[in-house]
Design a protein around this motif. Structure first.
Motif, short mmCIF file in Angstrom:
data_model
loop_
_atom_site.label_atom_id
_atom_site.label_comp_id
_atom_site.label_asym_id
_atom_site.label_seq_id
_atom_site.Cartn_x
_atom_site.Cartn_y
_atom_site.Cartn_z
N ASP A 33 0.83 -1.21 0.00
CA ASP A 33 0.00 0.00 0.00
C ASP A 33 0.86 1.25 0.00
N GLU A 34 2.01 1.16 0.65
CA GLU A 34 2.92 2.30 0.77
C GLU A 34 4.31 1.88 0.31
N LEU A 35 5.07 2.82 -0.19
CA LEU A 35 6.46 2.57 -0.57
C LEU A 35 7.37 2.77 0.63
N ASP A 36 8.52 2.11 0.61
CA ASP A 36 9.47 2.27 1.71
C ASP A 36 10.19 3.62 1.59
N GLU A 37 11.13 3.88 2.49
CA GLU A 37 11.82 5.17 2.53
C GLU A 37 12.63 5.45 1.26
N ASN A 38 12.92 4.39 0.46
CA ASN A 38 13.66 4.57 -0.78
C ASN A 38 12.74 4.67 -2.00
N GLY A 39 11.43 4.59 -1.77
CA GLY A 39 10.49 4.66 -2.87
C GLY A 39 10.22 3.33 -3.55
N PHE A 40 10.53 2.23 -2.84
CA PHE A 40 10.36 0.88 -3.39
C PHE A 40 9.24 0.13 -2.67
N VAL A 41 8.63 -0.81 -3.38
CA VAL A 41 7.87 -1.87 -2.71
C VAL A 41 8.88 -2.73 -1.98
N ARG A 42 9.91 -3.13 -2.70
CA ARG A 42 11.07 -3.82 -2.15
C ARG A 42 12.17 -3.69 -3.20
N ASP A 43 13.40 -3.53 -2.77
CA ASP A 43 14.53 -3.46 -3.69
C ASP A 43 14.66 -4.79 -4.43
N TYR A 44 14.74 -4.74 -5.76
CA TYR A 44 14.85 -5.97 -6.55
C TYR A 44 16.03 -6.84 -6.12
N HIS A 45 17.08 -6.22 -5.63
CA HIS A 45 18.25 -6.98 -5.19
C HIS A 45 17.91 -7.93 -4.04
N GLU A 46 16.87 -7.63 -3.30
CA GLU A 46 16.47 -8.48 -2.18
C GLU A 46 15.81 -9.77 -2.64
N LEU A 47 15.58 -9.92 -3.93
CA LEU A 47 15.05 -11.17 -4.47
C LEU A 47 16.16 -12.14 -4.89
#
Length: 118
Positions: free
Chosen positions: A42-56
């Motif tokens: 619903d909200e983006l994190d402090e970096n503007g991401f749902v999640r950083d792709y690198h975390e996948l």
């Protein structure tokens, strides 16, 4: 709602031995699989991401080490290794590690997709 997706590819064989002998999927065969993971928030994190792709990256390692160029019946320990079942398997794996996981799609061919979305 914000959504992101990322694709992962692997090649593997399987056999659906519970099907009638004249069914093409009852024979040993393989596919070039595509796994598409969807994350939502619903909200983006402090970096503007749902999640950083690198975390996948752990999912890529899991697929490469456990599934790529393997016989899926042996890897998963049963004979009902369908795209639908794989979508659920990868969803459960991702959801434990990435709570934003909202769906997983698996393709066996360029024209077919199975999706698990709770």
């Amino acid at each position: 709602m914000f959504r992101i997706t990322k694709e992962f590819h692997f090649s593997a064989s399987h056999q659906l031995t519970h099907l009638p002998a004249d069914h093409q999927c009852a024979r040993l065969h393989g596919h070039n699989y595509i796994v598409e993971v969807e994350l939502s928030a619903d909200e983006l994190d402090e970096n503007g991401f749902v999640r950083d792709y690198h975390e996948l990256a752990p999912l890529k390692r899991y697929i490469d080490e456990r599934f790529d160029h393997r016989h899926l019946n042996d890897v998963l320990g049963h004979d009902r290794v369908t795209s639908e079942w794989l979508a659920k398997h990868f969803f459960d794996w991702c959801k434990q590690r990435l709570p934003e996981t909202s769906a997983v799609r698996v393709s066996e061919t360029p024209k077919t997709w199975a999706e698990y979305r709770p």
